[in-house]
Write a protein that holds these residues in place. Structure first.
Motif, short mmCIF file in Angstrom:
data_model
loop_
_atom_site.label_atom_id
_atom_site.label_comp_id
_atom_site.label_asym_id
_atom_site.label_seq_id
_atom_site.Cartn_x
_atom_site.Cartn_y
_atom_site.Cartn_z
N LEU A 82 -87.02 59.27 2.15
CA LEU A 82 -86.62 58.27 3.12
C LEU A 82 -86.93 56.76 2.35
N ARG A 83 -86.37 55.86 2.58
CA ARG A 83 -86.55 54.44 1.96
C ARG A 83 -86.73 53.51 3.35
N LEU A 84 -87.89 52.95 3.68
CA LEU A 84 -88.10 52.03 4.37
C LEU A 84 -87.87 50.47 3.75
N SER A 85 -87.61 49.67 4.63
CA SER A 85 -87.44 48.25 4.50
C SER A 85 -88.12 47.38 5.40
N CYS A 86 -88.74 46.43 4.66
CA CYS A 86 -89.44 45.31 5.32
C CYS A 86 -88.97 43.92 4.97
N ALA A 87 -88.31 43.42 5.88
CA ALA A 87 -87.58 41.95 5.29
C ALA A 87 -88.58 40.96 6.10
N ALA A 88 -88.98 40.07 5.07
CA ALA A 88 -89.59 38.92 5.64
C ALA A 88 -88.67 37.73 5.59
N VAL B 94 -96.72 33.96 1.80
CA VAL B 94 -97.25 35.30 1.73
C VAL B 94 -97.82 35.50 0.35
N TYR B 95 -98.90 36.24 0.33
CA TYR B 95 -99.64 36.84 -0.89
C TYR B 95 -99.40 38.22 -1.05
N ASP B 96 -99.43 39.11 -0.06
CA ASP B 96 -99.39 40.38 0.03
C ASP B 96 -98.40 41.08 0.92
N VAL B 97 -97.85 42.08 1.01
CA VAL B 97 -97.12 42.83 1.66
C VAL B 97 -97.73 44.28 1.70
N GLY B 98 -98.00 44.75 2.83
CA GLY B 98 -98.62 46.06 2.96
C GLY B 98 -97.87 47.15 4.12
N LYS C 204 -99.90 58.73 -3.58
CA LYS C 204 -99.66 58.49 -4.93
C LYS C 204 -98.88 59.61 -5.47
N GLY C 205 -97.76 59.26 -6.34
CA GLY C 205 -96.96 60.04 -7.02
C GLY C 205 -95.69 60.37 -6.24
N ARG C 206 -95.80 60.20 -4.82
CA ARG C 206 -94.50 60.52 -3.99
C ARG C 206 -93.98 59.16 -3.51
N PHE C 207 -94.79 58.20 -3.18
CA PHE C 207 -94.28 56.81 -2.55
C PHE C 207 -94.25 55.85 -3.60
N THR C 208 -93.32 54.84 -3.65
CA THR C 208 -93.30 53.82 -4.43
C THR C 208 -93.01 52.62 -3.56
N ILE C 209 -93.83 51.59 -3.77
CA ILE C 209 -93.48 50.22 -3.29
C ILE C 209 -92.86 49.38 -4.03
N SER C 210 -91.88 48.46 -3.82
CA SER C 210 -91.19 47.60 -4.50
C SER C 210 -90.72 46.38 -3.63
N ARG C 211 -90.58 45.34 -4.56
CA ARG C 211 -89.84 44.07 -3.82
C ARG C 211 -88.55 43.57 -4.37
N ASP C 212 -87.70 43.21 -3.48
CA ASP C 212 -86.46 42.33 -3.85
C ASP C 212 -86.73 40.90 -3.51
N TYR C 213 -86.78 40.28 -4.72
CA TYR C 213 -87.01 38.75 -4.55
C TYR C 213 -85.97 38.00 -3.77
N ARG D 188 -83.80 39.01 -1.49
CA ARG D 188 -83.90 39.44 -0.40
C ARG D 188 -84.83 39.19 0.53
N ASN D 189 -86.26 38.98 -0.29
CA ASN D 189 -87.55 38.88 0.56
C ASN D 189 -87.82 40.13 1.19
N THR D 190 -87.44 41.13 0.64
CA THR D 190 -87.61 42.54 1.15
C THR D 190 -88.52 43.43 0.40
N VAL D 191 -89.39 44.02 1.07
CA VAL D 191 -90.13 45.16 0.26
C VAL D 191 -89.75 46.50 0.81
N TYR D 192 -89.67 47.42 -0.12
CA TYR D 192 -89.26 48.78 0.02
C TYR D 192 -90.47 49.63 -0.16
N LEU D 193 -90.11 50.68 0.86
CA LEU D 193 -91.23 51.88 0.45
C LEU D 193 -90.48 53.24 0.33
#
Length: 127
Positions: A17-23, A30-34, A64-73, A75-80
């Motif tokens: 699954l891919r989760l999205s977090c739109a800011a 914002v300094y960090d998104v968790g 670790k090794g299964r989940f990856t966090i990333s950011r789309d500059y 769209r101000n969106t962080v994905y898991l």
């Protein structure tokens, strides 16, 4: 800062699954998104985080090794991205943001460090 999380659902063991977090709002603060998760009857636990300034990423040992966090500059969106899901990953997943200050990474694992929270999205992994 407003955070909108989505992408949860029902998946079988081993699935993805891919989760999205739109800011939105004052994202320049914002300094960090968790990402955190909370399973029924359990405490909220840290999953992963990404530093807004340099894309440094941190993840809990359990993912670790299964989940990856990333950011789309743009769209101000962080994905898991969650792969190889297990029934133990079943939980409500929430994203949160730290604003206005750059903290030592040892604080990123603590829910109380985060200033803004989005609503949760339910991930259910069937066996």
């Amino acid at each position: 800062v407003q955070l909108q999380a989505c992408g949860g659902g029902l998946v079988r063991t081993g699935g993805s699954l891919r989760l999205s977090c739109a800011a939105s709002g004052r994202t320049d603060y914002v300094y960090d998104v968790g990402w955190f998760r909370q399973a029924p009857g359990k405490e909220r636990e840290f999953v992963a985080s990404i530093r807004w300034t340099d894309n440094s990423a941190y993840a809990a040992d359990s993912v670790k090794g299964r989940f990856t966090i990333s950011r789309d500059y743009a769209r101000n969106t962080v994905y898991l991205q969650m792969n190889s899901l297990k029934p133990d990953d079943t939980a409500v997943y929430s994203c949160a943001a730290i604003t206005g200050r750059l903290l030592s990474t040892r604080f990123l694992y603590l829910p109380g460090t985060y200033d803004y929270w989005g609503q949760g999205t339910l991930v259910t992994v069937s066996s």
